[in-house]
Design a protein around this motif. Structure first.
Motif, PDB file in Angstrom:
ATOM      1  N   ALA A  23      44.245  37.631  19.760  1.00 53.22           N
ATOM      2  CA  ALA A  23      43.023  36.503  19.539  1.00 53.22           C
ATOM      3  C   ALA A  23      41.852  37.329  20.018  1.00 53.22           C
ATOM      4  N   GLN A  24      40.705  37.040  19.609  1.00 54.17           N
ATOM      5  CA  GLN A  24      39.335  37.684  19.827  1.00 54.17           C
ATOM      6  C   GLN A  24      38.631  36.531  20.910  1.00 54.17           C
ATOM      7  N   LEU A 145      34.150  36.826  34.419  1.00 55.77           N
ATOM      8  CA  LEU A 145      33.808  35.931  33.189  1.00 55.77           C
ATOM      9  C   LEU A 145      35.165  35.308  33.005  1.00 55.77           C
ATOM     10  N   THR A 146      36.449  35.675  33.267  1.00 52.13           N
ATOM     11  CA  THR A 146      37.772  35.131  33.397  1.00 52.13           C
ATOM     12  C   THR A 146      37.682  33.704  34.497  1.00 52.13           C
ATOM     13  N   MET A 147      37.203  34.028  35.574  1.00 48.81           N
ATOM     14  CA  MET A 147      37.163  32.998  36.388  1.00 48.81           C
ATOM     15  C   MET A 147      36.167  32.033  36.021  1.00 48.81           C
ATOM     16  N   ASN A 460      38.759  43.548  24.340  1.00 44.40           N
ATOM     17  CA  ASN A 460      40.083  43.036  24.375  1.00 44.40           C
ATOM     18  C   ASN A 460      40.832  43.180  25.787  1.00 44.40           C
ATOM     19  N   GLY A 461      40.050  44.018  26.454  1.00 44.48           N
ATOM     20  CA  GLY A 461      40.504  43.980  28.051  1.00 44.48           C
ATOM     21  C   GLY A 461      40.066  42.612  28.531  1.00 44.48           C
ATOM     22  N   ALA A 462      39.067  41.670  28.319  1.00 42.21           N
ATOM     23  CA  ALA A 462      38.748  40.543  28.561  1.00 42.21           C
ATOM     24  C   ALA A 462      39.638  39.582  28.145  1.00 42.21           C
ATOM     25  N   VAL A 463      40.170  39.654  26.734  1.00 37.73           N
ATOM     26  CA  VAL A 463      41.225  38.736  26.146  1.00 37.73           C
ATOM     27  C   VAL A 463      42.698  39.086  27.017  1.00 37.73           C
ATOM     28  N   PHE A 464      42.780  40.123  27.421  1.00 38.19           N
ATOM     29  CA  PHE A 464      44.075  40.540  28.290  1.00 38.19           C
ATOM     30  C   PHE A 464      44.137  39.771  29.538  1.00 38.19           C
ATOM     31  N   TYR A 465      43.092  40.043  30.244  1.00 42.84           N
ATOM     32  CA  TYR A 465      42.847  39.467  31.470  1.00 42.84           C
ATOM     33  C   TYR A 465      43.100  37.864  31.623  1.00 42.84           C
TER      34      TYR A 465
END
Ligand SMILES: [Zn+2]
Length: 476
Positions: A23-24, A145-147, A460-465
């Motif tokens: 996913a993006q 971003l993830t938080m 992609n790293g942001a999607v992963f985390y």
């Protein structure tokens, strides 16, 4: 991302692997991700002229604006320029928290050495350029971003997620993780920690090869070998010569090989890496994991400096200093011996081994501490055993990696350097190097000039985390 050197020889196998599919980020999150990264890169956090507090405060403001309450945001540190940020996303308390660790400080960078301004985020040719794009502001930005995304969603994990963004991992005197553990342990106490400063996806021309996970570190130690001698006129040499005596001792050291030893991490490393190797190397990697291992396989693999370092404690002469005049017999000859000690062994134990190997009462062997002083006491430190490969960490990593980077196995790695895990691991918080950023095997520019990260790798790293944290923290 320390696997690179060793994998260069195995890259021909890569081309069979499919490209990543997943996913993006949506456009709004992409923009936010970029804005956070830009803000972090453009706040200089070097030890010399930078300021970590400004970065901590900027990230705190974003998190506050995203809905985190003041009671869940903490900023403090030992001095005005080195304040750390700790933020807590509250869960249901079913399990002990998970700690996310990231250092905000960066290595020095001179404008004149770089093609672009190291403290400006520049997007060029599919890369983000700037000091910290790789080590490790991109990961810090991904954490933030993830938080924020999780808060926006009203996500309630089973266990608290704690984010600690800290000072002085790269140097400086105010290591934030150390300071937090000593002064506010309750804020960062966790069942385990994830540190995106280790691990990562290793690619060749953009194709994934392995997903590395940091699970262990060797212990650094310096020792001094010293010979003293009355000396005398060089026109009437005596049989005693400090330089020859030291050279003989160093030759014995050169010919000595520390015992072969694997631990859970290096054994898993060889088993997993064998999957992406071929021929004799793959066979040898499997053979050395058996009990008893095959000696000839160990010898063949040991020819590779990286594999050798994974299987053995190593000690080598790194500096010598001897003599005081061209026309005098040397009164003194000294060598520094640098050792990288395998987990489970102590500096004292290696001192004893070196003394035995040198096997000469006229050559003194002493431990040299971190402050470069020869000392007699306080050298007890033992390289910690590797962290256990917990299913709570490994299972989601295996699953999400298989979806995002199919064909690239998860490979636990033992680092030869040190990260902030050097503080959390002994404090009883096992620390795992987990990172979803992909970097080409021959394009590691961390600490170097024109540091960069592929733009695609960042998103992609942001999607992963995001996916990984949800899987690790549970809940909805
Ligand atoms: Zn780093």
């Amino acid at each position: 991302m320390k696997l690179k050197a060793l994998l260069l020889c195995a890259l021909s196998l890569l081309f069979a692997l499919p490209a990543p599919s997943h996913a993006q980020l949506n456009e709004a999150d992409k923009k936010l991700a970029r804005d956070i990264l830009q803000q972090l890169i453009e706040i200089n956090t070097t030890d010399s002229v930078g300021n970590v507090t400004i970065a901590s405060e900027a990230m705190a403001k974003r998190l506050r604006d995203a809905g985190f309450s003041d009671g869940d945001i903490f900023i403090d540190g030992p001095n005005d320029g080195k304040k750390n940020l700790v933020v807590r996303l509250r869960g249901r308390g079913g399990k002990k928290p998970v700690l996310l660790m990231g250092h905000l400080d960066v290595v020095e960078a001179n404008r004149e050495d770089w093609t672009t301004d190291p403290f400006q985020l520049v997007e060029k040719d599919g890369y983000f350029y700037g000091r910290g794009t790789e080590d490790m502001k991109a990961s810090d930005a991904i954490y933030v971003l993830t938080m924020m995304r999780l808060k926006h969603e009203g996500y309630r994990p089973e266990r608290d997620l704690i984010l600690a963004l800290t000072a002085d991992e790269e140097g400086g005197k105010s290591n934030g993780v150390d300071w937090l553990l000593k002064n506010h342990r309750e804020l960062v106490d966790a069942e385990f920690a994830l540190n995106a400063d280790g691990g990562g996806v290793i690619t060749e021309k953009g194709k994934p090869f392995v997903v590395a996970m940091g699970a262990s570190e060797k212990l650094y130690a310096d020792y001094e070998l010293a010979v003293t001698n009355p000396g005398g006129h060089s026109s009437m040499p005596t049989s005693e010569n400090a330089i020859y005596r030291l050279a003989d001792a160093l030759t014995r050291l050169q010919n000595y090989h520390f015992l072969f030893e694997l631990n859970d991490v290096t054994r898993a490393f060889f088993r997993q890496t064998a999957k992406v190797q071929s021929g004799q190397v793959a066979a040898d990697m499997l053979t050395v994991t058996r009990i008893p291992p095959d000696q000839s396989a160990i010898e063949r693999l040991s020819k590779d400096p990286y594999y050798n370092a994974l299987m053995h404690t190593t000690c080598i002469a790194t500096r010598v200093q001897a003599g005081h005049a061209n026309n005098a017999q040397p009164q003194r000859a000294i060598a520094n011996v640098n050792c990288r000690i395998l987990p489970g062994h102590s500096r004292d134990e290696i001192l004893q081994v070196l003394t035995k190997v040198v096997d000469d009462p006229k050559v003194s062997v002493s431990y040299v501490n971190d402050g470069m002083k020869v000392i007699m006491g306080n050298r007890e430190k033992t390289a910690l055993p590797p962290v256990p490969l917990k299913p709570a960490v490994m299972d989601p990593l295996e699953k999400i990696s298989a979806e995002m980077w199919p064909g690239a196995p998860v490979v636990p790695e033992m680092g030869t350097g040190a990260s902030d895990g050097v503080y959390t691991n002994p404090a009883g918080i096992p620390t795992y190097g987990v990172c979803g950023l992909a970097i080409d095997v021959d394009d590691d520019r961390s600490h170097g000039r024109d540091e960069r990260l592929p733009v695609e790798s960042y998103y992609n790293g942001a999607v992963f985390y995001y996916r990984y944290l949800k899987a690790v923290a549970g809940g909805k």
